[in-house]
Structure formats: structure tokens, C-alpha cells
Design a protein around this motif. Structure first.
Motif, PDB file in Angstrom:
ATOM      1  N   GLU A  20      41.546  19.628  32.696  1.00  0.00           N
ATOM      2  CA  GLU A  20      42.658  19.872  31.765  1.00  0.00           C
ATOM      3  C   GLU A  20      42.824  18.735  30.772  1.00  0.00           C
ATOM      4  N   GLU A  21      42.731  17.502  31.253  1.00  0.00           N
ATOM      5  CA  GLU A  21      43.003  16.393  30.331  1.00  0.00           C
ATOM      6  C   GLU A  21      41.857  16.166  29.356  1.00  0.00           C
ATOM      7  N   LYS A  22      40.662  16.617  29.702  1.00  0.00           N
ATOM      8  CA  LYS A  22      39.554  16.604  28.745  1.00  0.00           C
ATOM      9  C   LYS A  22      39.884  17.496  27.547  1.00  0.00           C
ATOM     10  N   PHE A 131      41.880  35.396  31.226  1.00  0.00           N
ATOM     11  CA  PHE A 131      42.987  35.452  30.269  1.00  0.00           C
ATOM     12  C   PHE A 131      42.628  34.782  28.952  1.00  0.00           C
ATOM     13  N   GLU A 132      43.030  35.462  27.884  1.00  0.00           N
ATOM     14  CA  GLU A 132      42.853  34.906  26.555  1.00  0.00           C
ATOM     15  C   GLU A 132      44.197  34.366  26.102  1.00  0.00           C
ATOM     16  N   TYR A 133      44.276  33.083  25.807  1.00  0.00           N
ATOM     17  CA  TYR A 133      45.536  32.502  25.325  1.00  0.00           C
ATOM     18  C   TYR A 133      45.226  31.221  24.576  1.00  0.00           C
ATOM     19  N   LYS A 134      46.178  30.775  23.801  1.00  0.00           N
ATOM     20  CA  LYS A 134      46.010  29.509  23.076  1.00  0.00           C
ATOM     21  C   LYS A 134      46.736  28.412  23.829  1.00  0.00           C
ATOM     22  N   ARG A 135      46.092  27.262  23.947  1.00  0.00           N
ATOM     23  CA  ARG A 135      46.799  26.089  24.434  1.00  0.00           C
ATOM     24  C   ARG A 135      47.498  25.451  23.252  1.00  0.00           C
ATOM     25  N   ILE A 136      48.685  24.934  23.500  1.00  0.00           N
ATOM     26  CA  ILE A 136      49.501  24.414  22.405  1.00  0.00           C
ATOM     27  C   ILE A 136      48.868  23.190  21.740  1.00  0.00           C
ATOM     28  N   ASP A 137      47.951  22.506  22.473  1.00  0.00           N
ATOM     29  CA  ASP A 137      47.329  21.300  21.892  1.00  0.00           C
ATOM     30  C   ASP A 137      46.016  21.578  21.162  1.00  0.00           C
ATOM     31  N   GLU A 138      45.638  22.837  21.020  1.00  0.00           N
ATOM     32  CA  GLU A 138      44.340  23.129  20.396  1.00  0.00           C
ATOM     33  C   GLU A 138      44.178  22.538  18.993  1.00  0.00           C
ATOM     34  N   PRO A 139      45.212  22.569  18.133  1.00  0.00           N
ATOM     35  CA  PRO A 139      45.031  21.948  16.814  1.00  0.00           C
ATOM     36  C   PRO A 139      44.810  20.435  16.900  1.00  0.00           C
ATOM     37  N   TRP A 140      45.153  19.827  18.027  1.00  0.00           N
ATOM     38  CA  TRP A 140      44.973  18.386  18.213  1.00  0.00           C
ATOM     39  C   TRP A 140      43.695  18.067  18.968  1.00  0.00           C
ATOM     40  N   LEU A 141      43.032  19.109  19.460  1.00  0.00           N
ATOM     41  CA  LEU A 141      41.749  18.925  20.134  1.00  0.00           C
ATOM     42  C   LEU A 141      40.576  19.252  19.218  1.00  0.00           C
ATOM     43  N   TYR A 142      40.799  20.217  18.323  1.00  0.00           N
ATOM     44  CA  TYR A 142      39.713  20.704  17.469  1.00  0.00           C
ATOM     45  C   TYR A 142      40.040  20.421  16.016  1.00  0.00           C
ATOM     46  N   GLU A 143      39.027  19.907  15.255  1.00  0.00           N
ATOM     47  CA  GLU A 143      39.228  19.620  13.821  1.00  0.00           C
ATOM     48  C   GLU A 143      39.241  20.917  13.026  1.00  0.00           C
TER      49      GLU A 143
END
Ligand code: DAT
Ligand code: MG
Length: 143
Positions: A20-22, A131-143
Motif C-alpha cells: 500500500e505505501e509503495k 474491484f475497479e476504483y480510484k485511490r485518492i492519492d493517484e494524482p500524487w503517485l502518477y505524473e
């Protein structure tokens, strides 16, 4: 998959924390005791090898945690995080390097290619369990 030794040794939380933290996303997860048929299919590529019988016996010996994990480059990244098959050769900082001693008790399994991931996912999960869902931190993980 967190193998039965990882579950017995209370490592489930720490291993999932690393994933998760990765930044990787868990899209399916289950605790179950694998039956012999499913274990033989899971490790079909090793059928006939000298360690195959012990491997199937070990993997069916108690609960294990099956997971589907998603993310950019996830297959090779998880293999790196898992470390070398033999924990004695696995680098410190890897799961096997930090938590294991012997090959037959190496705590964790990771699919080794998109093809084996597809095969293993289909073996362990139905579509409705993924399950298909967005993690709230995705914009901060991916450019
Ligand atoms: P990995 O789990 O790193 O993908 P693998 O696919 O070669 O490694 O083997 C699957 C599992 O089988 C491995 O995690 C532990 C067991 N195993 C592999 N080689 C072994 C050996 N020489 N002796 C005993 N167990 C072995
Ligand atoms: Mg393998």
C-alpha cells in the motif's frame, strides 16, 4: 500471495503495508486455505520438479492471502520487493530478505509475467471479486 508461513508468523499486516505505501492498489483480496487441486494448478509450471510435492503440501497447509495488486510496473516491482526466491540470497529490504531464511518458507509469491498474472488471477478470483476504483492519492503517485 502471502504464503501460509507469512500468515502463521503474523506478517500479513506488514506485507500489505509495504504494498500500500509503495502506491500499489489492492483490487482483490481473500484469506483461504488452498485445496490441492488449486495449488497444483497454481504451481503447474513446477510439476515434476523434485520440490513440487513439498511445495503443494506447504502451500495447502494453512490459510494464505491471495491478492490482486494493480499499478504501473506492478509485476516487476512486486518481484523486486519480494526479493530472490532463496531468502538467503534476497537483499535486505526485500520481504524475503527481511522475513525469511529458507527457500521452502519464503513468505510470499508474486506472478512473474502478465501471462502468469492473468492465469493466476483467473484461478483465484471471479470477475465479481475484483474491484475497479480510484485511490485518492493517484494524482500524487502518477505524473
Ligand atoms: P518464485 O517464487 O521466486 O517465483 P519459483 O517460481 O522458481 O520462485 O518457485 C516457486 C516456489 O517453489 C518458490 O517460491 C519456492 C519453491 N522452490 C523453488 N525452487 C526450489 C528449490 N530448489 N527447492 C525447494 N523449493 C523451491
Ligand atoms: Mg515463480
Amino acid at each position: 500471495m502471502i504464503k501460509p508461513d507469512g500468515v502463521q508468523r503474523g506478517l500479513v499486516g506488514r506485507i500489505i503495508q509495504r504494498i500500500e505505501e509503495k502506491g500499489f492498489k489492492i483490487v482483490a483480496m481473500r484469506l483461504s486455505v488452498m485445496d490441492k487441486e488449486r495449488a497444483e494448478k497454481h504451481y503447474a509450471e513446477h510439476a515434476g520438479k523434485p520440490f513440487y510435492g513439498d511445495l503443494v503440501e506447504f502451500i495447502t497447509s494453512g490459510p494464505s492471502v491471495q491478492m490482486v495488486v494493480e499499478g504501473k510496473g506492478v509485476i516487476s516491482a512486486i518481484r523486486k520487493m519480494n526479493g530472490a526466491t532463496n531468502p538467503a540470497e534476497a537483499a535486505p529490504g526485500t520481504i524475503r530478505g527481511d522475513f525469511g531464511i529458507e527457500t521452502g518458507r519464503n513468505v510470499i509469491h508474486g506472478s512473474d509475467s502478465p501471462e502468469s498474472a492473468a492465469r493466476e488471477i483467473a484461478l483465484h478470483f471471479s470477475d465479481s471479486e475484483i474491484f475497479e476504483y480510484k485511490r485518492i492519492d493517484e494524482p500524487w503517485l502518477y505524473e
